[in-house]
Scaffold this motif. Structure first.
Motif, PDB file in Angstrom:
ATOM      1  N   LEU A 189       9.888 -34.522 -26.332  1.00  0.00           N
ATOM      2  CA  LEU A 189      11.121 -34.999 -26.928  1.00  0.00           C
ATOM      3  C   LEU A 189      11.998 -33.702 -27.772  1.00  0.00           C
ATOM      4  O   LEU A 189      13.225 -33.559 -27.665  1.00  0.00           O
ATOM      5  N   ILE A 198      18.480 -36.444 -32.368  1.00  0.00           N
ATOM      6  CA  ILE A 198      16.931 -37.239 -32.691  1.00  0.00           C
ATOM      7  C   ILE A 198      17.121 -38.052 -34.075  1.00  0.00           C
ATOM      8  O   ILE A 198      16.751 -39.038 -34.250  1.00  0.00           O
ATOM      9  N   LEU A 214      15.622 -42.866 -27.282  1.00  0.00           N
ATOM     10  CA  LEU A 214      14.875 -41.388 -27.524  1.00  0.00           C
ATOM     11  C   LEU A 214      14.417 -40.770 -26.215  1.00  0.00           C
ATOM     12  O   LEU A 214      14.868 -39.391 -25.906  1.00  0.00           O
TER      13      LEU A 214
END
Length: 236
Positions: A189, A198, A214
């Motif tokens: 991520l 984010i 996400l």
């Protein structure tokens, strides 16, 4: 009861998901592990950590739970090394990051570069510090944080469960408040979704489906790695 949303994805390039995760809301315990070693055993390493966390008894109190997580990391370290010897060597290891929520405080224990973010009143900050080569260079003033994000050695970690000597487990603790959110994630991520994006999702999006959004952000950013996300929200 804490609200949890979680998701994992193999990514757009790899054919094996070496990430593992576990949510134990009854204990106030969540863990993300990011395996390394490819088909040689990254998946085994991360799954070994999750199995050790799963084996922690339900009735532990705060201090006992912290020690149990440390013990789980250490026992997984030995199990992974034993398996590596049976497979005649090769690198086999995993990051490990656990969040504990008890009463009004949180504790994060970690090894490697999986991350913990904290959101309060729309403000997000990274609580964990990457155990990585480039982060050491940032702390020594040899690189800026922006340079580190693009550095070719960005995926080189300096501590891992299963690799070398028993790794030092880092710890951070603090107070949480109603409405706080925590994000645990693998570097699939943080490495492929812009930090500002984010932060925006964590601060503004509803909990329902937040983990999938996400993950999609990482895929939209290239998604060349496995990506795993757990979001935990403290109830009002």
């Amino acid at each position: 009861m804490f609200r949890t949303d979680a998701a994992t994805h193999v990514g757009l390039v790899r054919d094996l998901n070496e990430d593992s995760m576990i949510s134990r809301e009854n204990l106030g315990l969540w863990t993300v592990a990011d395996g390394m070693g490819g088909h040689a055993g990254g998946d085994f390493a991360s799954q070994t950590i999750v199995a050790a966390i799963r084996a922690i008894p339900d009735a532990l109190q705060g201090g006992e739970l912290m020690q149990a997580v440390r013990d789980a990391f250490h026992s997984a370290h030995q199990t992974i090394q034993n398996e590596a010897e049976l497979r005649e060597g090769g690198t086999m290891g995993s990051t490990a990051l656990s969040l504990i929520l008890r009463q009004d405080y949180f504790v994060c224990l970690w090894v490697g570069d999986s991350r913990l973010y904290h959101c309060r009143d729309g403000a997000v900050r990274q609580l964990s510090s990457d155990h990585s080569l480039v982060n050491e260079w940032v702390e020594e003033g040899k690189l800026t944080r922006e340079e580190a994000e693009r550095h070719p050695h960005g995926n080189v970690i300096t501590r891992a469960i299963g690799v070398g000597e028993v790794p030092e487990v880092a710890k951070i603790r603090g107070q949480y408040e109603p409405g706080d959110r925590f994000l645990l994630c693998s570097d699939g991520l943080s490495g492929y979704m812009e930090e500002a994006d984010i932060f925006s999702v964590l601060a503004n999006d509803p909990m329902e489906g937040i983990a999938d959004r996400l993950v999609q952000g990482a895929l939209d950013g290239g998604g060349r790695d496995n990506v795993t996300v757990i979001v935990v929200e403290v109830p009002w």
